[in-house]
Scaffold this motif. Sequence first.
Motif, mmCIF file in Angstrom:
data_model
loop_
_atom_site.group_PDB
_atom_site.id
_atom_site.type_symbol
_atom_site.label_atom_id
_atom_site.label_comp_id
_atom_site.label_asym_id
_atom_site.label_seq_id
_atom_site.Cartn_x
_atom_site.Cartn_y
_atom_site.Cartn_z
ATOM 1 N N PHE A 159 0.815 -1.210 0.000
ATOM 2 C CA PHE A 159 0.000 0.000 0.000
ATOM 3 C C PHE A 159 0.854 1.267 0.000
ATOM 4 O O PHE A 159 0.404 2.320 -0.421
ATOM 5 C CB PHE A 159 -0.946 0.011 1.204
ATOM 6 C CG PHE A 159 -1.941 -1.114 1.162
ATOM 7 C CD1 PHE A 159 -3.010 -1.068 0.293
ATOM 8 C CD2 PHE A 159 -1.789 -2.225 1.974
ATOM 9 C CE1 PHE A 159 -3.929 -2.099 0.233
ATOM 10 C CE2 PHE A 159 -2.705 -3.259 1.927
ATOM 11 C CZ PHE A 159 -3.773 -3.198 1.049
ATOM 12 N N PHE A 160 2.088 1.166 0.474
ATOM 13 C CA PHE A 160 2.977 2.333 0.490
ATOM 14 C C PHE A 160 3.647 2.568 -0.855
ATOM 15 O O PHE A 160 3.868 3.710 -1.248
ATOM 16 C CB PHE A 160 4.057 2.184 1.571
ATOM 17 C CG PHE A 160 3.504 2.095 2.954
ATOM 18 C CD1 PHE A 160 2.723 3.118 3.476
ATOM 19 C CD2 PHE A 160 3.756 0.997 3.745
ATOM 20 C CE1 PHE A 160 2.203 3.051 4.748
ATOM 21 C CE2 PHE A 160 3.241 0.914 5.022
ATOM 22 C CZ PHE A 160 2.469 1.940 5.525
ATOM 23 N N ILE A 161 3.988 1.491 -1.565
ATOM 24 C CA ILE A 161 4.704 1.654 -2.824
ATOM 25 C C ILE A 161 3.767 1.889 -4.007
ATOM 26 O O ILE A 161 4.216 2.262 -5.072
ATOM 27 C CB ILE A 161 5.626 0.438 -3.103
ATOM 28 C CG1 ILE A 161 4.833 -0.850 -3.205
ATOM 29 C CG2 ILE A 161 6.704 0.338 -2.062
ATOM 30 C CD1 ILE A 161 5.675 -2.071 -3.545
ATOM 31 N N SER A 162 2.500 1.702 -3.807
ATOM 32 C CA SER A 162 1.522 1.930 -4.868
ATOM 33 C C SER A 162 1.196 3.418 -4.959
ATOM 34 O O SER A 162 1.079 4.110 -3.952
ATOM 35 C CB SER A 162 0.245 1.145 -4.580
ATOM 36 O OG SER A 162 -0.741 1.447 -5.541
ATOM 37 N N SER A 163 1.043 3.905 -6.178
ATOM 38 C CA SER A 163 0.701 5.319 -6.357
ATOM 39 C C SER A 163 -0.813 5.547 -6.292
ATOM 40 O O SER A 163 -1.266 6.686 -6.232
ATOM 41 C CB SER A 163 1.246 5.824 -7.694
ATOM 42 O OG SER A 163 0.664 5.094 -8.764
ATOM 43 N N LYS A 164 -1.575 4.476 -6.317
ATOM 44 C CA LYS A 164 -3.031 4.577 -6.266
ATOM 45 C C LYS A 164 -3.494 4.805 -4.823
ATOM 46 O O LYS A 164 -2.977 4.210 -3.888
ATOM 47 C CB LYS A 164 -3.662 3.296 -6.811
ATOM 48 C CG LYS A 164 -5.169 3.328 -6.853
ATOM 49 C CD LYS A 164 -5.722 2.028 -7.403
ATOM 50 C CE LYS A 164 -7.231 2.064 -7.368
ATOM 51 N NZ LYS A 164 -7.813 0.792 -7.793
ATOM 52 N N ASN A 165 -4.478 5.690 -4.637
ATOM 53 C CA ASN A 165 -5.040 5.947 -3.315
ATOM 54 C C ASN A 165 -6.023 4.824 -2.985
ATOM 55 O O ASN A 165 -7.017 4.639 -3.671
ATOM 56 C CB ASN A 165 -5.740 7.306 -3.314
ATOM 57 C CG ASN A 165 -6.148 7.724 -1.924
ATOM 58 O OD1 ASN A 165 -5.726 7.130 -0.951
ATOM 59 N ND2 ASN A 165 -6.964 8.755 -1.846
ATOM 60 N N TRP A 166 -5.737 4.079 -1.915
ATOM 61 C CA TRP A 166 -6.557 2.936 -1.537
ATOM 62 C C TRP A 166 -7.579 3.351 -0.497
ATOM 63 O O TRP A 166 -7.271 4.050 0.450
ATOM 64 C CB TRP A 166 -5.686 1.820 -0.966
ATOM 65 C CG TRP A 166 -4.842 1.170 -1.999
ATOM 66 C CD1 TRP A 166 -3.597 1.540 -2.385
ATOM 67 C CD2 TRP A 166 -5.196 0.060 -2.804
ATOM 68 N NE1 TRP A 166 -3.133 0.720 -3.365
ATOM 69 C CE2 TRP A 166 -4.107 -0.204 -3.645
ATOM 70 C CE3 TRP A 166 -6.320 -0.746 -2.901
ATOM 71 C CZ2 TRP A 166 -4.111 -1.233 -4.562
ATOM 72 C CZ3 TRP A 166 -6.316 -1.777 -3.818
ATOM 73 C CH2 TRP A 166 -5.227 -2.011 -4.637
#
Length: 115
Positions: free
Chosen positions: A30-37
């Motif tokens: 969740f930290f390395i993804s650029s998408k807002n979860w």
Amino acid sequence: MNMAWGGTDLWTLAVIVGLALVTVLTRSFFFISSKNWQLPHWAQRGLQYAPIAALSAVVVPEIITVQGVLISTWQDARLFSAVVGAAVYFWRRDVLFTIIAGMAVYLPLHLGWGW
């Protein structure tokens, strides 16, 4: 093939490193993804109960069992101190006072009467 290195073979070290990598990757996803979860509403609501569920899973077996077996007598200081602690908490909503009241019941019963 047993290549011992300090008492640990190469396969065991490879498994430890592999599990560590999988753990780091899955926890940091969740930290390395650029998408807002955004968690679904039902998941957010369910997570509100996680702390009390975890606490209950740790405390309740300690109160009602001895070495994994249900207690067979009412003469157990843990039962009385848990009831008093719960009553005090619901009365005062003060965690420190709850601990003090529970221990005030537990110690005389356990040390004094041997329950």
